[in-house]
Design an enzyme around this catalytic site. Sequence first.
Site: not given
Lengths: 377, 526
Positions: B78, B107, B143, B170-171, B254, B256, B258, B269, B303-304, B329, B332, B451
Amino acid sequence: MIRRTAQTLASLFLCFAAGLVHAQSRYNLQPPQTIIAREIYTLHTIILLICVVIFIVVFGAMFYALWRHRKSVGHKAEQFHENTTVEVIWTIIPFLILVFMAWPATKTVLAMKDTSNSDMTVKATGYQWKWRYDYLDEDISFYSTLSTPREQIDNIAPKGEHYLLEVDNPLVVPVGKKVRILTTANDVIHSWSVPAFGVKQDAIPGFVRDTWFKVDNPGTYRGQCSELCGKDHGFMPIVVEALPEAQYKEWVAQQTAKKSQATASAAAEAGKTYSMQELMAQGEKVYSKTCVACHQANGQGLPPTFPALAGGKIATGPIAGHIDIVTNGSKKNPVMVAWKNQLSDLEIAGVITYERNSFGNKLGDMVQPKDIAAARK
Amino acid sequence: MEAAYGHAQDTAHAHHPTGIMRWIMTTNHKDIGTLYLWFAFIMFLTGGVMALTIRAELFQPGLQIVQPEMFNQLITMHGLIMVFGAIMPAFVGFANWQVPLMIGAPDMAFPRMNNWSFWLLPVAAILLVGSFLAPGGATAAGWTLYAPLSIQMGPGMDMAIFAIHILGASSIMGAINIITTILNMRAPGMTLMKMPLFVWTWLITAYLLIAVMPVLAGAVTMTLTDRHFDTHFFNAAGGGDPVMFQHIFWFFGHPEVYIMILPGFGIVSQIIPTFARKPLFGYSSMVYATASIAILSFIVWAHHMFVVGMPAAGQLFFMYATMLIAVPTGVKVFNWVATIWKGSISFETPMLFALGFIFLFTMGGFTGLVCAITPIDIQIQDTYYVVAHFHYVLVAGALFAIFGGIYYWLPKWTGHMYDEKLGQIHFWLSFIFFNVAFFVQHFLGLAGMPRRIPDYALQFADFNKVSSIGAFGFGLSQLLFLYIVVKCIRGGAKAADKPWEGADGLEWTLSSPPPYHSFETPPVVR
């Protein structure tokens, strides 16, 4: 001046928090039982309240605008944009709020990390899927395994009060003493956690980490493994029983006596030759407690990680190979650990005999405790 | 420059395949954008079915639907599918459709590479989803694929590793394409500081992608060699360190998160000024805030990992750095609110999703701040509080921004108006069920429910039941979204070139739908 205001504010919040502490709330952290857990509780209350206030201010403004400045009530858009003063203000104010939050948090971090001057040390080792506790100052060590019956998990029997949060041998500690916990693991990363103590520390194979707690009140406190560690991650709880000092001493004496008894009986077992029936009975007991989680009750396992024993290559192969893998573990598949560290010679002998003569395996051979003693490397 | 445009025109008109080959061979940014978006939607449903199976198992205590080993496979897949299969490709789909239209380019810079970066995705998806059929099933290490648990997995893990390699390639190709397009193909007069904010956020996101996808590829390759060639990168017995995997993973992980939210900021925006009929309050501060968030994202990874046992100095550094992210943040959010202030506001579906985004994403931001405080994090790390937190930022954040963007540009893309009434119903169903599913998870986490567990203690039963009901409501509401989109593609009121009164930007100067080849002569921006 700022500091004094901060202190006054903090103590105000503290009073508020103290009111909540004693009630077991379903909407908040568990009632704290140690100084660290209390500090965390207060910290959380303060930060949550600050967030709620900011939330109300910001979204109060947003919803006011959404209501008053709707097109449907004929509001005409003004075209202003960019205002350096406003932008500087809304950068600096949040920064100051963050500094205000960071200050008490820093103090708590330093207190949590200070494991010096402990009164006693216990090593907690994570296994797939149980805990082992070694009291480093006493000669006490034992495994702590989930004691909830399988029938409750499979919805056959009604679930008990402490469903999934109960173990056979809880960790026993004295109240009011600084207990240092060393964590490590045998296979994968686990995490030793008791929310009421404000403690959560990963147990990492090959490394030792530490944390500490000092319990205020006698009682039973429950936590769970908090790092995904495979199949039965949800089934290896942590239960800590905090006893008054005198009772704790009694418990230590009992454990030490039990240990010397066990050593004596192990010595007696070593030379004895057991009958097939005795070995099978012993083996079934061990299998249903130790092996069943991976190799399953029917011996079919969960291949490829947990191979089948029914008709399995090792379980129906030469006896020496079978003894070796159970006693010394598998190099190829580290999930199969060396059970010599956890089981007695008699238990290993019993379980091997059981495996070779169950699930349709009919080898008819027997293993005696002395064979295991010889195989221990 | 002019010669190049002329050339593109010649070949394009001569070569126009139809049927299935149109999609397989296409080098057209609009076709590829469409492919990306449909791919993302299919993966979103796939990951969604897994989420609903998880929530069905957690509906009540005890094991009913799946066994623990299957449960762990489901939570792992998932996560991987939603992150790499749904959210990221959806945003690349937006970039493909919108970046050329918004900067006045004909293009993407590298159309053939564009084709290749899309068609790698189905290959990776087949490997990933197909790993359920491998002996032992799909990888069940979460994951985050933490070692040494990932070392214990069956061949499903190797398939996931190869899928990640392909997705990463690909990315990276997509990111190179986007950066080159933005830097080299803007219409005359469109300086960097005149670019629409969506283009800005994607430019920054593309740099993040190039910076961190190779890091992830490195981490999973080390896992692969540990699994098969005894390299012991993550094995203490061989001189390695399991925690090193986490450092490398989160150095990717991290930024990622963002990558998954910045383009969402960009979409919101665009939407907010349109429906407030008022220019964005602080354009340049929005650009600087996005850049600051991107830069800060590289120094907060640990921080993870507050519970792995870092020294106090490490915990403090990562706590302070993480708290600092609240500043840009906040800028924004304040900017969006200031844009709304004294506007002339209307509430079409894109605006509802944008407002829902601001409201719920900010809640996710606040719980993020709570998680940033190390001592509190130690209580809630690896509990449902964290699950609630990242679903507020990724579902109510990224996904709501995607929905908002789809409704906003769907009239442009298809030439038809979507059914406004159904769109609004879709919003309200999503909004309500989302909160039913995830708000209660904060309470579960605070009370200590870990979890990634297939079964739980009895005190968690009520909230889990509520959460499961919400999840099913949310999941089923997305079928309505499918219906609305298909209905809009097949017909509906003709969309004007500029269907939104307050909209501003080059894409609205084109017809709806835009010609297959647009901006063959570049527009001039004043």
